[in-house]
Write an enzyme that holds these catalytic residues in place. Structure first.
Site, PDB file in Angstrom:
ATOM      1  N   GLU A 175       0.807  -1.228   0.000  1.00  0.00           N
ATOM      2  CA  GLU A 175       0.000   0.000   0.000  1.00  0.00           C
ATOM      3  C   GLU A 175       0.841   1.280   0.000  1.00  0.00           C
ATOM      4  OE1 GLU A 175      -2.681  -0.504   3.310  1.00  0.00           O
ATOM      5  OE2 GLU A 175      -3.789  -2.076   2.305  1.00  0.00           O
ATOM      6  N   GLU A 361      -5.118  -8.676   0.418  1.00  0.00           N
ATOM      7  CA  GLU A 361      -5.788  -8.388   1.692  1.00  0.00           C
ATOM      8  C   GLU A 361      -7.263  -8.155   1.421  1.00  0.00           C
ATOM      9  OE1 GLU A 361      -4.308  -5.142   4.118  1.00  0.00           O
ATOM     10  OE2 GLU A 361      -2.230  -5.757   3.788  1.00  0.00           O
TER      11      GLU A 361
END
Ligand code: IFM
Length: 453
Positions: A175, A361
């Site tokens: 991220e 995720e």
């Protein structure tokens, strides 16, 4: 709560070679923050400052995974997963970020851990950077300083060489949006800086380090598979107005396209670049080609969609994320929208054609309670999980090359600025006793993976 019908999803609905996993990250679970000569990370520093973490906690102990990893890996095995995503703490390998020799004790810890995965039939998926930058590098400017890119490449070289015989799957960064903007613009994550120009420079260097790390990993690891894990969001305008539509496009330019375009050889999106004025990052000749170095897969972390309105004076792009009341939300306030996952992956496939996609995720947080009967009846998370797996199946059915799903997370853990107040685990962790209890969602995932539900 929206009930999901468990009958409508089976493991056998997915290809036989589909990867099933769970995800964790070093600072969120390991604890043992001073053991074996681990260096200080920006998260140690950030947590030590009063007011940064909602409950005043830190990852000093977290899930004590550093000592309890054999049991935790056995939990992952018992679930029936065949892959495990974890991250390596850079400060365990280079306590000061760089150095002539790595910290052998740090390498040994991950060596035991990776052997433990392999013994249990869990394919290791290693993330090199899940936000715990050595503080010594931050003291030199952190990711805003181009020399951190060189340090990352050196760290990557050492780690990928060391594990070349055992780790084939490498995620460079988790991220990058959060690294850059949570940490350096919003200031809600370490290092707690609030400066958009710095955030854009950080972002550029993180992406550059991703591109430079790829050939290093390939050189060291025969048959390596490398990618990055992006947090991406499907976006919708708040109204039918042209203004909200334009605002949504601008928001998409930074939230999604800034990363997707750059990684796929299109440079930074011009429509938003031109809005940033003198805040744009310094980009050297050749950087964009490096960032676009081909990867083997794209990791997508999917949590929620966003609704965007035009609002003059709001943020850098005059956009505002708004909340409409009539949608289902997790305890974090994040909209529950499995369809958004289908739309997002379809869009990424249509516009960018990554060779393979993994959901690296996906998960939810609720206020779980360990009941006197010893059970955690987390029906909402269970429903969330089932509906997102149903969505994953739709993605596969559409011919999109989705190859695996990693649930976030194996364990309740340290949820960054939220401290221990946000539980995302399939396993409940009592942070006083460190006792682990598989939640109803975890039991369902286990039955799903074993084909017994
Ligand atoms: O806990 C985080 C993780 O570290 C990165 N992705 C989102 C998760 C939930 O907020």
């Amino acid at each position: 709560m929206n009930k999901a019908d468990t009958k409508f999803i089976r493991r056998s609905d997915f290809p036989a070679n589909f990867l099933w996993g769970s995800s964790t990250s070093s600072y969120q679970i390991e604890g043992a923050s001073r053991n074996d000569d681990r260096g200080i990370s920006i998260w140690d520093t950030f947590c030590a400052k009063r007011g940064n973490i909602r409950d005043g906690s830190s990852g000093d102990v977290a899930c004590d995974h550093f000592h309890r990893w054999p049991g935790d890996l056995s939990l992952a095995k018992d679930l029936g997963t065949n892959a495990y995503r974890f991250s390596i703490a850079w400060p365990r390998i280079f306590p000061n970020g760089v150095g002539v020799a790595p910290n052998q004790k740090g390498l040994d810890f991950y060596s035991r851990l990776v052997d433990g995965m392999l013994e249990r039939g869990l394919e290791p998926w290693a993330t090199l950077y899940h936000w715990d930058l050595p503080q010594a590098l931050q003291d030199q400017g952190g990711w805003a300083n181009r020399s951190t890119v060189d340090a990352f490449v050196r760290y990557t070289d050492v780690v990928s060489k060391h594990f070349s015989d055992r780790i084939k799957n490498w995620i460079t960064h988790n991220e990058p949006w959060c690294t850059a903007f949570n940490g350096n613009y919003e200031g809600v994550h370490a290092p707690g800086i609030k400066d958009f120009k710095i955030a854009l420079q950080v972002c550029h260097h993180v992406l550059l380090s991703h591109g430079l790390a790829i050939p290093v990993i390939r050189r060291n690891v025969l048959g390596a598979r490398v990618g990055a894990a992006l947090s991406l969001h499907p976006l919708h305008p708040a109204s039918d107005s042209d203004e909200d539509a334009a605002a949504t496009k601008r928001h998409d330019g930074l939230r999604n396209r800034w990363f997707l375009d750059a990684l796929h050889g299109r440079g930074y999106p011009v429509d938003v670049w031109t809005q940033f004025g003198d805040k744009v990052p310094r980009v050297r000749e050749g950087d964009l080609d490096v960032i676009a170095t081909p990867t083997d897969f794209l990791g997508i972390n999917y949590y929620f969609p966003e609704v965007v309105a035009n609002e003059h004076g709001s943020g850098i792009l005059n956009t505002k994320v708004v909340e409409n009341d009539d949608v289902e939300r997790t305890a974090f306030g994040w909209e529950v929208c499995p369809k958004g996952m289908v739309d997002l992956l379809a869009r990424v496939h249509r516009d960018y054609r990554p060779a393979e996609i993994y959901l690296t995720e996906n998960g939810s947080t609720y206020e779980d309670v360990l009941r006197p009967d010893g059970e955690v009846h987390d029906e909402q998370r269970l429903s969330f999980l089932i509906r997102h797996l149903q969505a994953a199946r739709q993605v596969v059915d559409q011919g999109i090359p989705l190859k695996g799903y990693f649930a976030w997370s194996l364990l309740d853990n340290f949820e960054w600025a939220e401290g221990f107040g946000r539980r995302f685990g399939l396993t409940y962790v009592d942070f006083d006793t460190q006792r682990r209890t598989l939640k109803a969602s975890g039991k369902w995932y286990r039955a799903f993976l074993h084909g017994t539900n």
